[in-house]
Design an enzyme around this catalytic site. Structure first.
Site, short mmCIF file in Angstrom:
data_model
loop_
_atom_site.label_atom_id
_atom_site.label_comp_id
_atom_site.label_asym_id
_atom_site.label_seq_id
_atom_site.Cartn_x
_atom_site.Cartn_y
_atom_site.Cartn_z
N HIS A 79 -3.22 -10.12 3.10
CA HIS A 79 -4.72 -9.61 3.78
C HIS A 79 -4.77 -11.05 4.52
O HIS A 79 -4.60 -11.45 5.08
CB HIS A 79 -6.03 -10.39 2.25
CG HIS A 79 -5.79 -9.27 0.72
ND1 HIS A 79 -6.05 -9.75 -0.39
CD2 HIS A 79 -5.35 -8.02 1.69
CE1 HIS A 79 -6.37 -8.36 -0.65
NE2 HIS A 79 -5.88 -7.47 0.08
N ARG A 124 1.03 -1.17 0.16
CA ARG A 124 -0.26 0.11 -0.16
C ARG A 124 0.67 0.83 -0.02
O ARG A 124 2.61 1.40 0.52
CB ARG A 124 -0.91 0.19 1.41
CG ARG A 124 -2.08 -1.31 1.54
CD ARG A 124 -2.70 -0.95 2.86
NE ARG A 124 -3.87 -2.38 2.52
CZ ARG A 124 -3.47 -3.08 3.36
NH1 ARG A 124 -1.98 -3.29 3.94
NH2 ARG A 124 -3.50 -4.31 3.60
N ARG A 132 -1.06 -1.44 -6.85
CA ARG A 132 -1.84 -2.94 -5.81
C ARG A 132 -2.25 -3.91 -6.47
O ARG A 132 -1.56 -5.45 -6.69
CB ARG A 132 -1.80 -2.38 -4.53
CG ARG A 132 -1.95 -3.71 -3.43
CD ARG A 132 -2.47 -2.91 -2.22
NE ARG A 132 -2.80 -4.01 -0.71
CZ ARG A 132 -2.49 -4.45 -0.46
NH1 ARG A 132 -1.43 -4.76 -0.17
NH2 ARG A 132 -3.34 -5.29 0.36
#
Length: 312
Positions: free
Chosen positions: A283, A153, A260
């Site tokens: 994640h 990110r 990303r």
């Protein structure tokens, strides 16, 4: 237990999220904005203490978000109602109210929005748009190469310190990223990104660092301080403009997450396992990553329909 007003309870809830749940300052600020709007709506109805909040108040607030003079998008309504549900559950858990007035609250159905990835050719054009020897260009190339090589990110990239580049024999072939909730993950860095980082660290960062106070930050702004998220986003947008990608990318253009999304999509198209991509992206659930498998499946279906003589 003595009665307290809703503003005090909001402060207690945010402290709970920060200390016991480890929420980031950015997340806490979003909760405060959402819940301040909820408390302002309650105040207009004369409700100042937790015991005065009813399901009717919550329902009217939800309706005002969708049907007011400035209706919010379904995603924004869903986020705000999620904040309200978390707050009312906290009030129940803390014994401030006997029942949860938001227990039956249903968030609006959101449109199924798939992540927008760049093509490999578009990524190459974007990266080539930073191909120059000035200190700023060397930094921009290193930043963009790192984003695409690791799927980081933008906020994770600008938070990096030089010591977060790790590896063997002095080669920065791994990077230590800190995601949501300060969860750490180690991600490989490809050869192109390593070369760009080496050029930046040797030929650019020393020149930028003398313009400001000493800092361990990896990416520096033109005044020598840590680069901000906004500055990084401007770097991406400027590179997209130089690469003449605006027409190709449509009205929404490039987003801070474009590299990303492209990282994940291109890995899956290349045959990577979805659980490996999940780990690389940081994640918590593979379900979040699986949306990229749908993107790749849609691309395969389009190619099939175009190419197969009996597909249409």
């Amino acid at each position: 237990m003595p009665a307290s007003d809703l503003a005090d309870e909001l402060d207690r809830y945010l402290r709970h999220l920060a200390i016991e749940r480890g929420r980031s300052p950015h997340t806490l600020a979003a909760y405060r904005r959402d819940l301040t709007r909820f408390l302002e709506a309650l105040q207009l109805e004369g409700v100042k203490v937790p015991a005065g909040v009813t399901s009717e108040h919550v329902t009217r607030f939800a309706r005002s978000l969708r049907e007011g003079p400035d209706p919010l998008a379904a995603s924004s309504v869903a986020r705000m109602l999620s904040s309200v549900r978390g707050f009312t559950r906290f009030l129940v858990d803390e014994g401030r109210i006997p029942t949860d007035p938001a227990v039956d609250l249903v968030a609006p159905k959101q449109a199924d929005r798939l992540p927008k990835a760049l093509t490999i050719a578009q990524v190459e054009a974007l990266l080539a748009a930073t191909d120059a020897d000035e200190p700023g260009s060397l930094r921009d190339r290193a930043l963009l190469e790192l984003l695409y090589a690791t799927g980081a990110r933008v906020s994770e990239a600008v938070a990096l310190n030089v010591d977060d580049l790790v590896g063997v024999d002095g080669t920065a072939d791994l990077v230590r990223l800190f995601g949501k909730g300060s969860k750490q993950r180690i991600v490989p860095v490809g050869s192109y990104a390593r070369s760009a980082l080496d050029a930046y660290l040797v030929r650019s960062r020393p020149l930028l660092s003398v313009r400001g106070r000493a800092t361990p930050a990896l990416f520096l702004g033109m005044r020598g301080a840590r680069m901000s998220r906004q500055s990084a986003w401007l770097v991406i947008r400027a590179a997209a403009e130089r690469a003449h990608l605006a027409d190709e990318l449509g009205e929404h253009g490039i987003s801070p997450h474009s590299l990303r999304h492209s990282f994940a999509t291109h890995l899956l198209q290349g045959g990577a396992d979805v659980r490996v991509v999940q780990e690389l992206l940081g994640h918590a659930s593979v379900a979040t990553t699986q949306i990229y498998t749908r993107v790749t499946a849609d691309a395969l279906r389009d190619m099939y329909v175009t190419a197969h003589p009996r597909a249409r």
